[in-house]
Design an enzyme around this catalytic site. Structure first.
Site, short mmCIF file in Angstrom:
data_model
loop_
_atom_site.label_atom_id
_atom_site.label_comp_id
_atom_site.label_asym_id
_atom_site.label_seq_id
_atom_site.Cartn_x
_atom_site.Cartn_y
_atom_site.Cartn_z
N HIS A 96 0.88 -1.28 -0.03
CA HIS A 96 -0.16 -0.13 -0.24
C HIS A 96 0.83 1.23 0.26
CE1 HIS A 96 -3.26 2.71 2.40
NE2 HIS A 96 -3.35 2.42 1.09
N ARG A 97 0.54 1.93 -0.83
CA ARG A 97 2.07 2.98 -1.42
C ARG A 97 3.30 2.98 -1.21
NH1 ARG A 97 -1.96 6.90 2.62
NH2 ARG A 97 -3.59 6.39 2.88
N GLU A 141 0.42 -0.69 -4.88
CA GLU A 141 -0.19 0.50 -4.67
C GLU A 141 -0.02 1.51 -4.73
OE1 GLU A 141 -3.71 2.44 -3.36
OE2 GLU A 141 -2.04 2.23 -2.76
N GLU A 184 -4.71 4.01 -8.03
CA GLU A 184 -5.72 5.01 -7.61
C GLU A 184 -5.83 6.15 -8.46
OE1 GLU A 184 -6.73 4.55 -3.46
OE2 GLU A 184 -8.72 5.74 -4.12
N LYS A 186 -7.34 9.61 -7.84
CA LYS A 186 -7.25 9.59 -6.73
C LYS A 186 -8.79 11.68 -7.39
CE LYS A 186 -6.11 8.61 -2.87
NZ LYS A 186 -7.16 8.16 -1.98
N ASP A 242 0.38 -1.71 4.66
CA ASP A 242 1.66 -0.53 4.27
C ASP A 242 2.89 -1.79 4.92
OD1 ASP A 242 -0.43 1.12 4.58
OD2 ASP A 242 0.16 2.11 6.24
O1 G3P Z 1 -6.28 2.17 -2.64
C1 G3P Z 1 -6.79 1.07 -1.73
C2 G3P Z 1 -6.60 2.13 -0.44
O2 G3P Z 1 -5.71 2.85 -0.39
C3 G3P Z 1 -7.89 3.57 -0.22
O3 G3P Z 1 -7.62 4.33 0.45
O4 G3P Z 1 -7.03 6.44 1.89
O5 G3P Z 1 -4.99 4.80 1.51
O6 G3P Z 1 -5.93 5.83 -1.02
P1 G3P Z 1 -6.36 5.32 0.52
CA CA Z 2 -5.13 4.75 -2.47
#
Ligand code: G3P
Ligand code: CA
Length: 252
Positions: free
Chosen positions: A16-17, A43, A117, A119, A236
């Protein structure tokens, strides 16, 4: 339609990120760390600049993760490249910069899949889907990405423009009919907040031919999610779900 998360049966670990628990989110260092921690894919989040580039950053504003101020979308790429995107996390990361999507796609090509993603909100970017497709074509990586968004209109538009690219709908709620939400957006995967996922939702997704990949913070219970049969988890700290998966495989 190929498996949205990859080329083999799941479950998949998505960094994640990048590896936001260990490095400044959405930077090249974070993406490298995610792969080093055995994430299957990465991601990231995108916004447009004032001069028509796509950059990788989570918030629509600069304050939380950089030393800049104001909206990402009112800055040029050159202005954004001046900013320090690492010190907020730890001073040892002071050299980190906001990456362009192109820089990440070039790094990722032949190496890892990327969940991108889109935004949207409270500022809406009306042409971001076309910009994204142009970037994917520039680096010839349509086959190596999945597109996700909380903005289901964006997902639907992306699928109208490029039906072959897998896409997922993000949401944070216990929806009455998540499959109908996916159908309305022409999506291939459900991406709910982890805490509201139920076994019934997982089974309903699979019965409808959809994948399901929950997301959430570092409090996620990966044993619980993986036991329900989810196809991917976003983390994460990608080493945490990987450890659970290794332990389950060791018990077999
Ligand atoms: O992409 C899944 C998750 O990243 C969504 O929430 O706020 O972390 O972008 P956020
Ligand atoms: Ca995200």
């Amino acid at each position: 339609m190929r498996n949205a998360f990859g080329d083999r049966p799941g479950p998949y670990v998505i960094g994640h990120r990048g590896a936001a628990g260990y490095a400044p989110e959405n930077t090249m260092v974070s993406f490298e760390r995610g792969i080093a921690l055995r994430a299957d894919a990465i991601e990231l989040d995108i916004h447009p600049t004032s001069d028509g580039e796509l950059v990788v950053i989570h918030d629509p504003t600069l304050e939380r993760t950089t030393n800049g101020r104001g909206l990402v979308s009112t800055h040029s790429l050159a202005q954004l490249k001046e900013l320090d995107a690492g010190t907020w996390f730890d001073p040892s990361f002071r050299d980190c910069r906001i990456p362009t999507l192109g820089e990440v796609l070039e790094w990722a090509r032949g190496r890892t899949k990327i969940l991108i993603e889109i935004k949207q909100g409270p500022i809406f970017y009306p042409s971001i889907e076309e910009m994204l497709l142009a970037a994917l074509d520039r680096f010839q990586v349509r086959n190596d990405v999945m597109v996700i968004s909380f903005d289901h209109h964006s997902v639907r538009k992306l699928k109208q423009l490029a039906p072959e690219i897998p896409a997922g709908i993000l949401y944070a709620g216990r929806c009455i009919d998540p499959v109908a939400l996916a159908r309305a957006a022409s999506a291939d995967a459900l991406m709910p907040h982890w805490a509201l996922v139920t076994k019934e939702e997982v089974d309903a997704a699979h019965a409808a031919g959809l994948l399901i990949g929950p997301w959430g913070g570092q409090e996620q219970n990966y044993e619980y999610l993986l036991a329900m049969g989810v196809d991917a988890v976003l983390a994460d700290c990608p080493d945490r779900p990987r450890k659970v998966m290794d332990e389950v495989a060791g018990d077999r």
